[in-house]
Design a protein around this motif. Structure first.
Motif, PDB file in Angstrom:
ATOM      1  N   PRO A   1      56.070  44.143  38.042  1.00 31.42           N
ATOM      2  CA  PRO A   1      56.878  43.547  39.107  1.00 31.42           C
ATOM      3  C   PRO A   1      57.373  44.623  40.070  1.00 31.42           C
ATOM      4  N   LEU A   2      57.379  44.313  41.341  1.00 24.46           N
ATOM      5  CA  LEU A   2      57.734  45.301  42.358  1.00 24.46           C
ATOM      6  C   LEU A   2      59.121  45.883  42.130  1.00 24.46           C
ATOM      7  N   LEU A   3      60.113  45.041  41.901  1.00 27.48           N
ATOM      8  CA  LEU A   3      61.484  45.519  41.723  1.00 27.48           C
ATOM      9  C   LEU A   3      61.602  46.416  40.490  1.00 27.48           C
ATOM     10  N   ALA A   4      60.825  46.112  39.433  1.00 28.30           N
ATOM     11  CA  ALA A   4      60.900  46.891  38.194  1.00 28.30           C
ATOM     12  C   ALA A   4      60.480  48.336  38.401  1.00 28.30           C
ATOM     13  N   LYS A   5      59.657  48.602  39.407  1.00 24.85           N
ATOM     14  CA  LYS A   5      59.201  49.969  39.671  1.00 24.85           C
ATOM     15  C   LYS A   5      60.320  50.848  40.230  1.00 24.85           C
ATOM     16  N   PHE A   6      61.301  50.206  40.863  1.00 23.10           N
ATOM     17  CA  PHE A   6      62.368  50.950  41.525  1.00 23.10           C
ATOM     18  C   PHE A   6      63.706  50.874  40.792  1.00 23.10           C
ATOM     19  N   SER A   7      63.917  49.806  40.028  1.00 20.57           N
ATOM     20  CA  SER A   7      65.255  49.563  39.490  1.00 20.57           C
ATOM     21  C   SER A   7      65.207  48.891  38.121  1.00 20.57           C
ATOM     22  N   ASP A   8      66.240  49.165  37.302  1.00 23.28           N
ATOM     23  CA  ASP A   8      66.397  48.491  36.012  1.00 23.28           C
ATOM     24  C   ASP A   8      66.941  47.080  36.186  1.00 23.28           C
ATOM     25  N   LEU A   9      67.287  46.726  37.424  1.00 19.75           N
ATOM     26  CA  LEU A   9      67.886  45.420  37.689  1.00 19.75           C
ATOM     27  C   LEU A   9      66.951  44.284  37.265  1.00 19.75           C
TER      28      LEU A   9
ATOM     29  N   ILE B   1      76.472  53.041  54.708  1.00 15.94           N
ATOM     30  CA  ILE B   1      76.333  54.175  53.790  1.00 15.94           C
ATOM     31  C   ILE B   1      75.995  53.734  52.371  1.00 15.94           C
ATOM     32  N   ILE B   2      76.757  52.755  51.849  1.00 17.99           N
ATOM     33  CA  ILE B   2      76.585  52.362  50.445  1.00 17.99           C
ATOM     34  C   ILE B   2      75.187  51.822  50.172  1.00 17.99           C
ATOM     35  N   PRO B   3      74.679  50.846  50.955  1.00 21.33           N
ATOM     36  CA  PRO B   3      73.303  50.389  50.699  1.00 21.33           C
ATOM     37  C   PRO B   3      72.276  51.510  50.855  1.00 21.33           C
ATOM     38  N   SER B   4      72.531  52.436  51.791  1.00 18.63           N
ATOM     39  CA  SER B   4      71.595  53.542  51.999  1.00 18.63           C
ATOM     40  C   SER B   4      71.537  54.442  50.766  1.00 18.63           C
ATOM     41  N   VAL B   5      72.701  54.731  50.196  1.00 17.91           N
ATOM     42  CA  VAL B   5      72.751  55.563  48.992  1.00 17.91           C
ATOM     43  C   VAL B   5      72.015  54.876  47.846  1.00 17.91           C
ATOM     44  N   ILE B   6      72.235  53.562  47.705  1.00 22.76           N
ATOM     45  CA  ILE B   6      71.580  52.817  46.624  1.00 22.76           C
ATOM     46  C   ILE B   6      70.067  52.843  46.790  1.00 22.76           C
ATOM     47  N   VAL B   7      69.599  52.638  48.022  1.00 21.59           N
ATOM     48  CA  VAL B   7      68.153  52.654  48.284  1.00 21.59           C
ATOM     49  C   VAL B   7      67.563  54.031  47.995  1.00 21.59           C
ATOM     50  N   ILE B   8      68.235  55.073  48.483  1.00 17.10           N
ATOM     51  CA  ILE B   8      67.737  56.438  48.261  1.00 17.10           C
ATOM     52  C   ILE B   8      67.689  56.763  46.767  1.00 17.10           C
ATOM     53  N   ALA B   9      68.738  56.329  46.031  1.00 23.37           N
ATOM     54  CA  ALA B   9      68.818  56.619  44.596  1.00 23.37           C
ATOM     55  C   ALA B   9      67.677  55.983  43.822  1.00 23.37           C
ATOM     56  N   HIS B  10      67.068  54.940  44.380  1.00 21.56           N
ATOM     57  CA  HIS B  10      65.975  54.263  43.679  1.00 21.56           C
ATOM     58  C   HIS B  10      64.601  54.640  44.235  1.00 21.56           C
ATOM     59  N   VAL B  11      64.520  54.902  45.511  1.00 22.07           N
ATOM     60  CA  VAL B  11      63.223  55.214  46.122  1.00 22.07           C
ATOM     61  C   VAL B  11      62.793  56.650  45.823  1.00 22.07           C
ATOM     62  N   VAL B  12      63.731  57.590  45.883  1.00 21.73           N
ATOM     63  CA  VAL B  12      63.378  58.995  45.641  1.00 21.73           C
ATOM     64  C   VAL B  12      62.767  59.197  44.254  1.00 21.73           C
ATOM     65  N   PRO B  13      63.369  58.671  43.184  1.00 24.42           N
ATOM     66  CA  PRO B  13      62.728  58.827  41.867  1.00 24.42           C
ATOM     67  C   PRO B  13      61.337  58.208  41.816  1.00 24.42           C
ATOM     68  N   TRP B  14      61.127  57.100  42.516  1.00 24.43           N
ATOM     69  CA  TRP B  14      59.802  56.470  42.535  1.00 24.43           C
ATOM     70  C   TRP B  14      58.790  57.392  43.215  1.00 24.43           C
ATOM     71  N   LEU B  15      59.205  58.030  44.314  1.00 23.51           N
ATOM     72  CA  LEU B  15      58.317  58.944  45.015  1.00 23.51           C
ATOM     73  C   LEU B  15      58.050  60.201  44.185  1.00 23.51           C
ATOM     74  N   TYR B  16      59.094  60.721  43.540  1.00 23.22           N
ATOM     75  CA  TYR B  16      58.955  61.930  42.742  1.00 23.22           C
ATOM     76  C   TYR B  16      58.112  61.674  41.493  1.00 23.22           C
ATOM     77  N   ASP B  17      58.293  60.487  40.895  1.00 22.93           N
ATOM     78  CA  ASP B  17      57.464  60.023  39.769  1.00 22.93           C
ATOM     79  C   ASP B  17      57.403  61.049  38.638  1.00 22.93           C
ATOM     80  N   SER B  18      58.571  61.437  38.126  1.00 23.92           N
ATOM     81  CA  SER B  18      58.634  62.467  37.085  1.00 23.92           C
ATOM     82  C   SER B  18      57.961  62.031  35.786  1.00 23.92           C
TER      83      SER B  18
END
Length: 494
Positions: free
Chosen positions: A54-62, A28-45
């Motif tokens: 960088p690939l990771l920078a597109k999805f996360s501030d990490l 559950i926890i990794p799934s929530v984390i992935v969804i929390a980062h992928v959905v905003p990328w898809l929505y692209d507000s």
């Protein structure tokens, strides 16, 4: 993204842990984390999905968080700009624009853009003018503070500055004289005598110089680092009590600390914490490195609390930054509170000491690495100041030293006090930069480190320390691009 985070905040995590077995949680926890980062990328507000980076920078501030923590953010951003071009996505909502023409747009005074959440990580004691994000409150503070940096005020501070420079030179002369007499196997903080020669580590000493100057101007008395030849300052054992007493603290109730070391730790922490989303920060502080940085923030605040408390316990007519802060009034005639005055004094210490010492050390380094430039500079100094009796040149004398100015500016170009791109949030109505439109809420920045290495402005030898370029290159382009302390008059306080 805000909707997802709102749902996450409403989840009863302790209760969830009790009700669900560990294998299920591991899914559950990794799934929530992935969804929390992928959905905003898809929505692209923010409409920035197609910008490279960088690939990771597109999805996360990490990605930016790790880069910032490792201490080489400017260099890394520079390399990805060389790879991807002038527009690079460095976080889910952040685009870095490496073009000199973007400076006047992104950082234009009155363009409506606000400072981002990055600045929240620099708050200590109370919000100061540097980290205040509210436009009305910032305007109020600016009215009180900006007059301090007028030309008239700067001239009033010159005697204090020249005094500490003279003491600094005397210390180096004393150490040099000892070395000439055959000193060997003797050393202290930032120096060592061996074989009749003196070896000086410039950075600690210019830190002592900067701290003593800013301490004298901002708090009414130097820290005494030049005289002691070491990194030392005092903080009250009880910071809350010291703030309440506001002028009834003496060194008997204080603890000695390495102020320069603490300042560096605080800076690294705030720079790294600032790029993390607000909801990440409480978790980040649980990590030992961030926990140490958080302690440095509190300790550094103690320096300001101690110094201001001591100064205000003894009334004086002395004219300095602190007296001007206390005398300042907003448009309603109201002064700053004691917390505000202390926070602004701390801001002056941080902004003035670190930038001054790093810049001074960079100038010394490049001159030492280039003897032919040093010789040319010495010739100008001898010709213009050779007959002067003063140990330290006056401001008026320095005005007739163009090659010295070029040497200083060239060092600041390569090693800017503010090398990263300071983040600004696009206001309502959006913003167009170099024919690219960005909607409200997008974070934009222009990296000084990179535009200071633009071959179109500075020539192909951008990594070479060459003061002559300041007389050869297109002066209009240089003046438009050069921003070692960010953009505009007194911009460091904007």
């Amino acid at each position: 993204m805000s909707v997802i985070l709102g749902l996450v905040h409403q989840v009863d995590l302790p209760g969830l842990v009790q009700r669900v077995d560990l294998p299920t949680l591991a899914v559950i926890i990794p799934s929530v984390i992935v969804i929390a980062h992928v959905v905003p990328w898809l929505y692209d507000s923010h409409g920035i999905r197609l910008y490279p980076g960088p690939l990771l920078a597109k999805f996360s501030d990490l990605w930016l968080g790790v880069v910032s923590k490792n201490g080489h953010r400017s260099e890394v951003i520079h390399e990805i700009h060389k790879k991807y071009g002038p527009f690079v996505r460095i976080a889910p909502n952040h685009v870095s624009i490496a073009d000199p023409d973007a400076l006047a747009i992104v950082y234009a005074h009155g363009n409506g853009a606000l400072k981002s959440q990055f600045y929240d990580a620099f708050v200590s004691i109370h919000r100061g003018i540097f980290n205040t994000r509210d436009r009305v409150e910032h305007a109020r503070k600016r009215k009180i503070v900006s007059h301090i940096f007028s030309q008239k005020s700067v001239v009033e501070f010159e005697p204090h500055i020249r005094h500490h420079l003279t003491e600094f030179i005397k210390q180096w002369d004393r150490l040099t004289a000892s070395a000439v007499k055959g000193m060997s196997g003797v050393e202290g903080e930032g120096w060592k005598g061996e074989g009749g020669r003196l070896w000086i580590d410039c950075l600690p000493w210019v830190n002592y110089l900067a701290f003593d100057i800013i301490g004298d101007l901002a708090f009414g008395a130097p820290f005494g680092m030049i005289e002691a030849g070491k990194d030392i300052a005092y903080i009250p054992k009880n910071q809350e009590g010291a703030m309440e007493s506001y002028g009834k603290v003496d060194t008997g109730e204080a603890v000695a600390i390495p102020a320069v070391q603490i300042l560096n730790g605080r800076g690294e922490y705030s720079m790294a914490m600032g790029v993390l989303p607000a909801w990440w920060r409480p978790f980040a502080r649980l990590i030992p490195w961030y926990r140490r940085g958080s302690a440095d923030v509190k300790t550094l605040a103690g320096i300001a609390i101690m110094a201001v408390a001591k100064r205000l316990s003894t009334p004086t007519d002395r004219v300095d930054l602190l007296s001007k802060l206390k005398a300042g009034r907003d448009s309603n005639g109201n002064p700053m509170s004691k917390e505000e005055v202390t926070a602004e004094a701390l801001t002056l210490l941080i902004a003035g000491s670190d930038t001054t010492s790093n810049s001074t050390c960079a100038i010394m380094y490049h001159l030492a690495r280039n003897p032919h430039i040093q010789e040319k500079l010495q010739k100008e100094l001898d010709e213009q100041l050779g007959t002067e009796d003063e140990t330290v040149a006056t401001a008026d004398q320095v005005k007739r030293l163009p090659y010295l100015e070029a040497c200083i500016n060239e060092a600041l170009r390569i090693h800017s006090a503010s090398a990263l791109g300071l983040p600004r949030v696009v206001p309502e109505g959006g913003m167009t930069v170099l024919d690219q439109y960005f909607p409200a809420g997008t974070v934009l920045s222009v990296p000084s480190y990179t535009i200071h290495r633009d071959p179109g402005v500075w020539g192909e030898d951008v990594e070479t320390y060459r003061p002559e370029r300041w007389f050869e290159q297109d002066q209009a382009a240089i003046q438009k691009t050069f921003n070692p302390f960010s953009v505009g008059p007194r911009y460091a306080i904007r």
